[in-house]
Design a protein around this motif. Sequence first.
Motif, PDB file in Angstrom:
ATOM      1  N   LEU A  71       1.597 -26.513  46.717  1.00  0.00           N
ATOM      2  CA  LEU A  71       1.724 -26.795  45.295  1.00  0.00           C
ATOM      3  C   LEU A  71       2.323 -28.173  45.038  1.00  0.00           C
ATOM      4  CD1 LEU A  71       1.357 -25.635  42.443  1.00  0.00           C
ATOM      5  CD2 LEU A  71       3.674 -24.686  42.617  1.00  0.00           C
ATOM      6  N   HIS A  72       3.293 -28.551  45.865  1.00  0.00           N
ATOM      7  CA  HIS A  72       4.007 -29.804  45.646  1.00  0.00           C
ATOM      8  C   HIS A  72       3.692 -30.865  46.699  1.00  0.00           C
ATOM      9  CE1 HIS A  72       6.509 -26.667  43.637  1.00  0.00           C
ATOM     10  NE2 HIS A  72       6.472 -27.559  42.660  1.00  0.00           N
ATOM     11  N   GLY A  73       2.799 -30.562  47.637  1.00  0.00           N
ATOM     12  CA  GLY A  73       2.404 -31.552  48.631  1.00  0.00           C
ATOM     13  C   GLY A  73       3.484 -31.884  49.633  1.00  0.00           C
ATOM     14  N   LEU A  74       4.250 -30.857  50.054  1.00  0.00           N
ATOM     15  CA  LEU A  74       5.352 -31.066  51.001  1.00  0.00           C
ATOM     16  C   LEU A  74       5.123 -30.273  52.277  1.00  0.00           C
ATOM     17  CD1 LEU A  74       8.368 -30.739  48.520  1.00  0.00           C
ATOM     18  CD2 LEU A  74       7.282 -32.852  49.331  1.00  0.00           C
ATOM     19  N   VAL A  75       5.699 -30.788  53.366  1.00  0.00           N
ATOM     20  CA  VAL A  75       5.627 -30.113  54.662  1.00  0.00           C
ATOM     21  C   VAL A  75       7.040 -30.030  55.226  1.00  0.00           C
ATOM     22  CG1 VAL A  75       4.659 -30.134  56.988  1.00  0.00           C
ATOM     23  CG2 VAL A  75       3.308 -31.016  55.068  1.00  0.00           C
ATOM     24  N   TYR A  76       7.484 -28.799  55.520  1.00  0.00           N
ATOM     25  CA  TYR A  76       8.816 -28.560  56.070  1.00  0.00           C
ATOM     26  C   TYR A  76       8.698 -28.268  57.566  1.00  0.00           C
ATOM     27  CZ  TYR A  76      10.417 -28.005  51.227  1.00  0.00           C
ATOM     28  OH  TYR A  76      10.722 -28.209  49.906  1.00  0.00           O
ATOM     29  N   PHE A  90       8.552 -33.734  54.878  1.00  0.00           N
ATOM     30  CA  PHE A  90       7.585 -34.824  54.824  1.00  0.00           C
ATOM     31  C   PHE A  90       6.655 -34.612  53.621  1.00  0.00           C
ATOM     32  CE2 PHE A  90       8.782 -34.393  59.237  1.00  0.00           C
ATOM     33  CZ  PHE A  90       8.844 -35.688  59.729  1.00  0.00           C
ATOM     34  N   SER A  91       6.016 -35.693  53.199  1.00  0.00           N
ATOM     35  CA  SER A  91       4.914 -35.559  52.250  1.00  0.00           C
ATOM     36  C   SER A  91       3.667 -35.173  53.032  1.00  0.00           C
ATOM     37  CB  SER A  91       4.690 -36.874  51.509  1.00  0.00           C
ATOM     38  OG  SER A  91       4.145 -37.851  52.392  1.00  0.00           O
ATOM     39  N   GLU A  92       2.661 -34.658  52.321  1.00  0.00           N
ATOM     40  CA  GLU A  92       1.426 -34.280  53.012  1.00  0.00           C
ATOM     41  C   GLU A  92       0.698 -35.505  53.574  1.00  0.00           C
ATOM     42  OE1 GLU A  92      -1.334 -33.999  48.953  1.00  0.00           O
ATOM     43  OE2 GLU A  92      -0.913 -32.221  50.145  1.00  0.00           O
ATOM     44  N   GLU A  93       1.060 -36.709  53.067  1.00  0.00           N
ATOM     45  CA  GLU A  93       0.490 -37.940  53.620  1.00  0.00           C
ATOM     46  C   GLU A  93       1.205 -38.384  54.894  1.00  0.00           C
ATOM     47  OE1 GLU A  93      -0.238 -37.493  49.378  1.00  0.00           O
ATOM     48  OE2 GLU A  93       1.663 -37.787  50.447  1.00  0.00           O
ATOM     49  N   GLY A  94       2.359 -37.762  55.183  1.00  0.00           N
ATOM     50  CA  GLY A  94       3.056 -38.073  56.425  1.00  0.00           C
ATOM     51  C   GLY A  94       4.303 -38.910  56.287  1.00  0.00           C
ATOM     52  N   TYR A  95       4.732 -39.183  55.058  1.00  0.00           N
ATOM     53  CA  TYR A  95       5.951 -39.963  54.862  1.00  0.00           C
ATOM     54  C   TYR A  95       7.172 -39.053  54.946  1.00  0.00           C
ATOM     55  CZ  TYR A  95       2.851 -43.661  53.248  1.00  0.00           C
ATOM     56  OH  TYR A  95       1.867 -44.606  53.170  1.00  0.00           O
TER      57      TYR A  95
END
Length: 339
Positions: A71-76, A90-95
């Motif tokens: 939903l928020h484009g995050l990766v834990y 991280f963001s889903e883009e990898g930052y």
Amino acid sequence: MRRKRPPWLWLAMAGALLALLALLWSSQVLKAFDYSSPWKGQQQMYKLDIGWPKIPDHFTGQTFCVAVDSLHGLVYVGQRGENVPKVLVFSEEGYFLYSWNNTVEMPHGIFVWNTATDSSVWITDVGTGKYGHTVKQYSPSGKLMQILGTPGNAGSSLIPLQFDQPAEIFVEESGDMYVVDGDGGMNNRLLKLSDDYKEIWLTGTNGTGIGQFKIPHSVTVDPFGRVWVADRDNRRIQVFDKMTGEWLGSWSSCFLEDGPYSVRFTANYKYLIVAQLNINRLAILAAPPVGSIGDCVMVNTVQLADETKPHLVDVDMKSGAVYVAEIGAQQVQKYVPLS
């Protein structure tokens, strides 16, 4: 008197011979290098995103688990180690965005639960210290919100909310949750709780029979009311009715080489992604529709590098990307679907 062949004919014959030799040589070279293809001649379904994350140096411990907030484009990412942040975001883009370490000892499983108004992160902690043997809920920034179990105390299967190395949790939109307990402790069970943490049903004991477990390691739920459990050391996946806990079936034929460590559905619910740690492989299995569980069908594999050791996975239910937490390589890798 025999006529001499014209020079152009000799040149043509020599060219044909060279072309034939080149074709044979190239086919042998391709055959020799065919073993290196991770897809083993199958149609490729996923591609490694080599740009995720942007800076891999943020992985400073053993990466045991990963969870996607679609939903928020995050990766834990949950990792273990001395003097390392236990949760990386991280963001889903990898930052890389931020990290937190509050009351987390040894994360094993991690899950993001989104509601219409809020988000939270659930972590199963298998530590043996003052925070271990618990299932805990955190805010996205790491504020502790809820503790299930008695921190620091391993419990027996006779008490529903007394865990012993709980392996993973899956939370439905309704708030009902499923916990597999545990990762090598005295408990070998699947527990369903209501949104107010009351027991709905509990099933499983230590053993090899129907409905028994030897390290229930991962759990997920499909849209058809079925709960799927990676029964790791029994080398099978067992399936249960989510309303009653009734046993529906099991798969074992796909796990002759190694047991399932993680189980997640793809975004379209057509396949199951299963990590097999000891053979460094992701197995992609056909998901049965409503009705009979049937037999296990492996439609594809992703062969990872030696000693990668994929432990747990999660899937972005919007993009379909698969994230793999690898305790051997100490990293998380992202695979994107090709269609």
